[in-house]
Design a protein around this motif. Structure first.
Motif, short mmCIF file in Angstrom:
data_model
loop_
_atom_site.label_atom_id
_atom_site.label_comp_id
_atom_site.label_asym_id
_atom_site.label_seq_id
_atom_site.Cartn_x
_atom_site.Cartn_y
_atom_site.Cartn_z
N PRO A 105 0.51 -0.72 0.30
CA PRO A 105 0.26 -0.25 0.19
C PRO A 105 0.57 1.29 0.02
O PRO A 105 1.57 1.49 0.84
N GLY A 106 0.20 2.45 -0.49
CA GLY A 106 0.77 3.74 -1.25
C GLY A 106 0.16 4.65 -1.51
O GLY A 106 -0.49 4.44 -1.69
N LEU A 216 0.30 -8.82 11.10
CA LEU A 216 1.20 -8.37 9.95
C LEU A 216 1.71 -7.50 11.23
O LEU A 216 1.45 -6.40 12.15
N GLN A 217 3.54 -7.09 10.94
CA GLN A 217 4.65 -6.61 11.78
C GLN A 217 4.23 -5.16 10.48
O GLN A 217 5.67 -5.41 9.51
N VAL A 218 4.10 -3.72 10.60
CA VAL A 218 4.38 -3.45 9.35
C VAL A 218 4.71 -1.77 9.92
O VAL A 218 4.36 -1.54 11.30
N SER A 219 5.48 -1.27 9.06
CA SER A 219 5.88 0.39 9.26
C SER A 219 5.39 1.24 7.62
O SER A 219 5.14 0.42 7.21
N SER A 220 6.20 2.48 7.57
CA SER A 220 5.96 2.76 6.89
C SER A 220 7.03 3.88 6.49
O SER A 220 7.91 4.11 7.51
N MET A 221 7.30 4.03 5.35
CA MET A 221 8.65 5.18 5.00
C MET A 221 8.30 6.36 4.25
O MET A 221 7.08 6.22 3.65
N THR A 242 5.27 -0.81 4.33
CA THR A 242 6.80 -1.87 4.31
C THR A 242 5.77 -2.94 5.59
O THR A 242 5.80 -2.59 6.61
N PRO A 243 6.18 -3.92 5.35
CA PRO A 243 6.43 -5.21 6.37
C PRO A 243 7.77 -4.95 6.87
O PRO A 243 8.58 -5.56 6.21
N MET A 244 7.35 -5.38 8.27
CA MET A 244 8.69 -5.42 8.70
C MET A 244 9.24 -7.30 9.16
O MET A 244 10.18 -7.16 10.10
#
Length: 258
Positions: A105-106, A216-221, A242-244
């Motif tokens: 996702p973006g 889900l372990q996710v974060s963002s750039m 982004t998945p971590m």
């Protein structure tokens, strides 16, 4: 027009907004030293800098016009907005060349976190979780919604990053400031105070429990356009989920059908 005219105008405007030189520098991604040089006339403002001040401080049309006039640059047409063809062209390019090449996702956001563009993985991701989303929605309101917060298994830790992002955005947007104030009244950021003084990890991924998918372990750039010369476009921010870990990547790709 002499640099001193811009410097005095900037200094007066800063005083009206109740900002110190350091606070202004932080808001426009500059330094206190450079702000001081601008105000004293030791440095001449670039058009990009004037646009950045106008955009980052969410100045009114009158304030922006005064600042541009003092700088000697032509004030951008105030009637130009996100529906302008030139702006849409930039958004289309970001959607095609950046979001279109990102497998997760973006989004392209404005300064108030309104979603201006999203890619297909974002639409699928939100559709699976919420039964579909309007193409124009506010990502911040989504993050703070009860439905989304219930999916976050580590809200107390993860909310700290959101709190400080909102704090920075609130300095530029009354709408974000109002959302932040409401969220604090409702106790969404009570955990931030309890973590004060503790050693913070390098990063805190969001542990998101998605129905039918799992954890889900996710974060963002985050990214912004460089060499921008238009105040409207300068406020755009690109957020890429982004998945971590490997397990989250596999589950997310399966959810997105790729």
């Amino acid at each position: 027009m002499p640099h001193s005219a811009f410097g005095q105008t900037l200094k007066t405007l800063r005083a009206e907004l109740g900002l110190s030189q350091s606070a202004l520098a932080l808001a426009i991604d500059s330094t206190q030293r450079h702000v001081s040089f601008l105000e004293t006339g030791r440095s001449a403002p670039s058009r990009e800098m004037v646009s950045r001040i106008t955009s980052q401080l969410s100045l009114s049309a009158g304030q922006g016009a005064t600042l541009f006039e003092a700088s000697g640059f032509r004030y951008p047409d105030p009637s130009a907005d996100f529906e302008a063809s030139a702006t849409n062209d930039v958004l289309d390019r970001i959607e095609r060349h950046v979001l279109g090449n990102w497998p997760f996702p973006g989004f392209v956001l404005d300064a108030k976190w309104n979603v201006l563009r999203s890619n297909t993985p974002a639409d699928v991701f939100l559709g699976n979780m919420f039964g579909g989303q309007n193409a124009r929605f506010n990502l911040l309101q989504l993050f703070l919604s009860a439905q989304f917060r219930q999916m976050i298994q580590n809200w107390e830790e993860a909310s700290t990053a959101l709190y400080f992002r909102m704090q920075a955005a609130a300095a530029q947007s009354p709408d974000v400031a109002e959302l932040l104030e409401r969220a604090m009244r409702e106790g969404h950021f009570d955990g931030v105070k309890s973590q004060a003084g503790q050693d913070a990890p390098i990063y805190v991924p969001i542990a998101l429990q998605v129905p039918g998918v799992g954890l889900l372990q996710v974060s963002s750039m985050l990214g912004r356009l460089a060499s921008v010369h238009d105040a409207a476009v300068e406020g755009f921010e690109i957020e890429l989920m982004t998945p971590m870990d490997v397990e989250s990547e596999v589950a997310l790709r399966a959810m997105l059908g790729g």
